[in-house]
Scaffold this motif. Structure first.
Motif, short mmCIF file in Angstrom:
data_model
loop_
_atom_site.label_atom_id
_atom_site.label_comp_id
_atom_site.label_asym_id
_atom_site.label_seq_id
_atom_site.Cartn_x
_atom_site.Cartn_y
_atom_site.Cartn_z
N MET A 1 0.85 -1.18 0.00
CA MET A 1 0.00 0.00 0.00
C MET A 1 0.90 1.24 0.00
N LEU A 2 0.53 2.22 -0.83
CA LEU A 2 1.30 3.46 -0.95
C LEU A 2 0.49 4.57 -0.29
N HIS A 3 0.99 5.09 0.85
CA HIS A 3 0.29 6.15 1.57
C HIS A 3 0.65 7.50 0.97
N ILE A 4 -0.38 8.23 0.52
CA ILE A 4 -0.17 9.56 -0.06
C ILE A 4 -0.36 10.62 1.02
N ASN A 7 -5.64 10.54 4.55
CA ASN A 7 -6.90 9.93 4.10
C ASN A 7 -6.80 9.27 2.73
N VAL A 8 -5.69 9.43 2.01
CA VAL A 8 -5.57 8.84 0.68
C VAL A 8 -4.42 7.84 0.66
N ALA A 9 -4.77 6.62 0.25
CA ALA A 9 -3.76 5.57 0.10
C ALA A 9 -4.08 4.76 -1.15
N ILE A 10 -3.06 4.38 -1.88
CA ILE A 10 -3.21 3.60 -3.10
C ILE A 10 -3.01 2.13 -2.76
N GLN A 11 -3.97 1.31 -3.15
CA GLN A 11 -3.89 -0.13 -2.87
C GLN A 11 -2.87 -0.78 -3.80
N ASP A 12 -2.34 -1.92 -3.36
CA ASP A 12 -1.33 -2.62 -4.15
C ASP A 12 -1.88 -3.13 -5.48
N ALA A 43 -5.18 4.80 -12.77
CA ALA A 43 -5.78 5.96 -12.11
C ALA A 43 -7.26 6.11 -12.43
N ALA A 44 -7.66 5.83 -13.66
CA ALA A 44 -9.06 6.04 -14.06
C ALA A 44 -10.01 5.14 -13.29
N THR A 45 -9.56 3.95 -12.93
CA THR A 45 -10.44 3.00 -12.22
C THR A 45 -10.18 2.99 -10.71
N SER A 46 -9.34 3.89 -10.24
CA SER A 46 -8.96 3.90 -8.83
C SER A 46 -10.10 4.41 -7.94
N PRO A 47 -10.50 3.64 -6.94
CA PRO A 47 -11.53 4.12 -6.01
C PRO A 47 -10.95 5.08 -4.96
N SER A 48 -9.62 5.19 -4.89
CA SER A 48 -8.98 6.02 -3.88
C SER A 48 -9.05 7.51 -4.21
N LEU A 49 -9.23 7.85 -5.48
CA LEU A 49 -9.21 9.25 -5.90
C LEU A 49 -10.58 9.70 -6.38
#
Length: 140
Positions: A1-4, A7-12, A43-49
């Motif tokens: 997991m990449l913590h930005i 409240n925002v983190a990118i899943q593996d 990025a387009a399908t990311s639920p994190s953003l």
């Protein structure tokens, strides 16, 4: 997991990495080891953003944004594959952090009276200089 941020983190599963042989420093290592990394973030399908963040990210990414809506970051700066992975992830993190900041709203301003007068005076002076460039009639 990449913590930005907090409240925002990118899943593996949103990230994929592929490795290839790099050009540049490394000597004989370049021909043997796949040290360059290509980090792909869907990025387009990311639920994190959120949608506005995705739009700003697309604008910031430029040609690194693919037609499928993925953000591709390549790094082959160092001889170490692990260091190249870190650099690519840091670049992605910086790009997303920049996209998270909403742009400042522009405040409309009007030119001051003094600046209007200076502008008109400069135009008049320039016009007079140009008027003097015309043909001169010989004295009769």
């Amino acid at each position: 997991m990449l913590h930005i941020t907090d409240n925002v983190a990118i899943q593996d599963w949103e990230l994929s990495e592929s490795f290839m042989r790099a050009s540049g420093p490394g000597g004989q290592n370049v021909n043997k080891v796949s040290s360059a990394v290509e980090l792909r973030f869907e990025a387009a399908t990311s639920p994190s953003l959120t949608v506005p963040v995705k739009n700003r990210l697309r604008r910031l990414a430029g040609r690194r944004w693919t037609n499928e809506g993925a953000l591709v970051i390549q790094c082959d700066e160092t001889r170490s594959q692990a260091r190249n992975r870190e650099i690519a992830r840091d670049r992605l993190k910086d790009l997303i952090q920049a996209a998270l900041k909403p742009p400042k709203r522009r405040i409309a301003t009007r030119p001051t009276l003094g600046s209007k007068k200076r502008r008109l005076k400069a135009k008049k002076t320039r016009g007079e200089i140009k008027a003097l460039r015309g043909k001169v009639d010989p004295p009769s």
